[in-house]
Write a protein that holds these residues in place. Structure first.
Motif, PDB file in Angstrom:
ATOM      1  N   VAL A   1      42.139  34.936 121.027  1.00  0.00           N
ATOM      2  CA  VAL A   1      42.786  35.826 121.991  1.00  0.00           C
ATOM      3  C   VAL A   1      42.092  37.192 121.984  1.00  0.00           C
ATOM      4  O   VAL A   1      42.084  37.879 120.961  1.00  0.00           O
ATOM      5  CB  VAL A   1      44.285  36.033 121.647  1.00  0.00           C
ATOM      6  N   LEU A   2      41.519  37.568 123.114  1.00  0.00           N
ATOM      7  CA  LEU A   2      40.956  38.904 123.261  1.00  0.00           C
ATOM      8  C   LEU A   2      42.096  39.862 123.546  1.00  0.00           C
ATOM      9  O   LEU A   2      42.868  39.659 124.489  1.00  0.00           O
ATOM     10  CB  LEU A   2      39.923  38.944 124.392  1.00  0.00           C
ATOM     11  N   VAL A   3      42.216  40.923 122.723  1.00  0.00           N
ATOM     12  CA  VAL A   3      43.329  41.858 122.865  1.00  0.00           C
ATOM     13  C   VAL A   3      42.869  43.237 123.331  1.00  0.00           C
ATOM     14  O   VAL A   3      43.582  44.218 123.178  1.00  0.00           O
ATOM     15  CB  VAL A   3      44.157  41.964 121.555  1.00  0.00           C
ATOM     16  N   ASP A   4      41.691  43.317 123.922  1.00  0.00           N
ATOM     17  CA  ASP A   4      41.174  44.560 124.503  1.00  0.00           C
ATOM     18  C   ASP A   4      41.490  44.597 125.988  1.00  0.00           C
ATOM     19  O   ASP A   4      41.475  43.560 126.656  1.00  0.00           O
ATOM     20  CB  ASP A   4      39.653  44.661 124.332  1.00  0.00           C
ATOM     21  N   ARG A   5      41.758  45.772 126.503  1.00  0.00           N
ATOM     22  CA  ARG A   5      42.036  45.941 127.928  1.00  0.00           C
ATOM     23  C   ARG A   5      40.758  45.812 128.752  1.00  0.00           C
ATOM     24  O   ARG A   5      40.764  45.321 129.876  1.00  0.00           O
ATOM     25  CB  ARG A   5      42.684  47.304 128.174  1.00  0.00           C
ATOM     26  N   LEU A   6      39.639  46.262 128.173  1.00  0.00           N
ATOM     27  CA  LEU A   6      38.349  46.222 128.865  1.00  0.00           C
ATOM     28  C   LEU A   6      37.504  45.083 128.318  1.00  0.00           C
ATOM     29  O   LEU A   6      37.525  44.810 127.114  1.00  0.00           O
ATOM     30  CB  LEU A   6      37.608  47.551 128.666  1.00  0.00           C
ATOM     31  N   TRP A   7      36.745  44.444 129.203  1.00  0.00           N
ATOM     32  CA  TRP A   7      35.865  43.366 128.756  1.00  0.00           C
ATOM     33  C   TRP A   7      34.730  43.974 127.927  1.00  0.00           C
ATOM     34  O   TRP A   7      34.137  44.984 128.306  1.00  0.00           O
ATOM     35  CB  TRP A   7      35.289  42.607 129.964  1.00  0.00           C
ATOM     36  N   PRO A   8      34.402  43.374 126.774  1.00  0.00           N
ATOM     37  CA  PRO A   8      33.354  43.924 125.909  1.00  0.00           C
ATOM     38  C   PRO A   8      31.961  43.808 126.532  1.00  0.00           C
ATOM     39  O   PRO A   8      31.613  42.767 127.093  1.00  0.00           O
ATOM     40  CB  PRO A   8      33.460  43.091 124.634  1.00  0.00           C
ATOM     41  N   ARG A   9      31.206  44.873 126.419  1.00  0.00           N
ATOM     42  CA  ARG A   9      29.856  44.898 126.985  1.00  0.00           C
ATOM     43  C   ARG A   9      28.957  43.871 126.314  1.00  0.00           C
ATOM     44  O   ARG A   9      28.995  43.698 125.102  1.00  0.00           O
ATOM     45  CB  ARG A   9      29.231  46.271 126.795  1.00  0.00           C
ATOM     46  N   GLY A  10      28.150  43.235 127.137  1.00  0.00           N
ATOM     47  CA  GLY A  10      27.125  42.340 126.617  1.00  0.00           C
ATOM     48  C   GLY A  10      27.624  40.990 126.153  1.00  0.00           C
ATOM     49  O   GLY A  10      26.861  40.224 125.572  1.00  0.00           O
ATOM     50  N   VAL A  11      28.886  40.668 126.391  1.00  0.00           N
ATOM     51  CA  VAL A  11      29.434  39.374 125.980  1.00  0.00           C
ATOM     52  C   VAL A  11      29.765  38.572 127.233  1.00  0.00           C
ATOM     53  O   VAL A  11      30.579  38.999 128.050  1.00  0.00           O
ATOM     54  CB  VAL A  11      30.708  39.543 125.120  1.00  0.00           C
ATOM     55  N   SER A  12      29.127  37.417 127.363  1.00  0.00           N
ATOM     56  CA  SER A  12      29.434  36.567 128.518  1.00  0.00           C
ATOM     57  C   SER A  12      30.751  35.829 128.268  1.00  0.00           C
ATOM     58  O   SER A  12      31.182  35.654 127.127  1.00  0.00           O
ATOM     59  CB  SER A  12      28.315  35.549 128.740  1.00  0.00           C
ATOM     60  N   ARG A  13      31.359  35.396 129.315  1.00  0.00           N
ATOM     61  CA  ARG A  13      32.617  34.642 129.173  1.00  0.00           C
ATOM     62  C   ARG A  13      32.382  33.336 128.419  1.00  0.00           C
ATOM     63  O   ARG A  13      33.236  32.899 127.662  1.00  0.00           O
ATOM     64  CB  ARG A  13      33.233  34.387 130.534  1.00  0.00           C
ATOM     65  N   GLU A  14      31.228  32.730 128.629  1.00  0.00           N
ATOM     66  CA  GLU A  14      30.914  31.485 127.932  1.00  0.00           C
ATOM     67  C   GLU A  14      30.775  31.731 126.426  1.00  0.00           C
ATOM     68  O   GLU A  14      31.286  30.981 125.608  1.00  0.00           O
ATOM     69  CB  GLU A  14      29.628  30.858 128.474  1.00  0.00           C
ATOM     70  N   ARG A  15      30.052  32.791 126.068  1.00  0.00           N
ATOM     71  CA  ARG A  15      29.833  33.104 124.653  1.00  0.00           C
ATOM     72  C   ARG A  15      31.129  33.521 123.955  1.00  0.00           C
ATOM     73  O   ARG A  15      31.320  33.260 122.765  1.00  0.00           O
ATOM     74  CB  ARG A  15      28.800  34.224 124.520  1.00  0.00           C
ATOM     75  N   ALA A  16      32.026  34.141 124.692  1.00  0.00           N
ATOM     76  CA  ALA A  16      33.281  34.608 124.100  1.00  0.00           C
ATOM     77  C   ALA A  16      34.165  33.445 123.649  1.00  0.00           C
ATOM     78  O   ALA A  16      34.912  33.569 122.689  1.00  0.00           O
ATOM     79  CB  ALA A  16      34.033  35.481 125.095  1.00  0.00           C
ATOM     80  N   MET A  17      34.092  32.339 124.358  1.00  0.00           N
ATOM     81  CA  MET A  17      34.907  31.154 124.050  1.00  0.00           C
ATOM     82  C   MET A  17      36.379  31.515 123.841  1.00  0.00           C
ATOM     83  O   MET A  17      36.987  31.179 122.835  1.00  0.00           O
ATOM     84  CB  MET A  17      34.344  30.410 122.845  1.00  0.00           C
ATOM     85  N   LEU A  18      36.943  32.206 124.813  1.00  0.00           N
ATOM     86  CA  LEU A  18      38.340  32.638 124.734  1.00  0.00           C
ATOM     87  C   LEU A  18      39.299  31.535 125.132  1.00  0.00           C
ATOM     88  O   LEU A  18      39.017  30.740 126.018  1.00  0.00           O
ATOM     89  CB  LEU A  18      38.587  33.809 125.679  1.00  0.00           C
TER      90      LEU A  18
END
Length: 116
Positions: free
Chosen positions: A19-36
């Motif tokens: 679970v990503l708990v940041d309001r802003l999407w982290p720089r340099g991280v693709s949605r695929e790599r995040a595996m959320l």
């Protein structure tokens, strides 16, 4: 079990439900790599509180009090509590550099208090 991990660290099977708990999407991280499994923006500190705090360790105690006050009235806490009850392991992902001075650590401790 609720654990913490930087979003920039490689995902692993031990992460369980991520679970990503940041309001802003982290720089340099693709949605695929995040595996959320879930991006729960609404549980992050309000923009005003985040800007005021600026990850200043000297303000951590005051930030914790203010953020917990925000969490007390936040419906996203119920969603995260439900998710945590449905999964053996939940990993709260955050973008901050400091593994101790970040809102995810405050959130984890807040959730631990709730579950008592």
């Amino acid at each position: 079990m609720i654990q913490l991990k930087r979003i920039y660290d490689a995902p692993s099977p031990e992460d369980g439900f991520r679970v990503l708990v940041d309001r802003l999407w982290p720089r340099g991280v693709s949605r695929e790599r995040a595996m959320l499994d879930l991006w729960l923006k609404a549980i992050a500190p309000s923009p005003g509180l985040r800007v005021w705090w600026d990850h200043d360790p000297a303000r951590l105690a005051e930030f914790t009090a203010r953020y917990c006050s925000e969490l007390d009235g936040n419906p996203a806490v119920g969603e995260l509590t439900r998710v945590a009850s449905e999964h053996a392991v939940v990993t709260l992902l955050y973008g901050a550099r400091d593994p101790v001075v970040n809102h995810a650590a405050v959130l984890r401790d807040y959730l631990a208090e709730l579950s008592g």
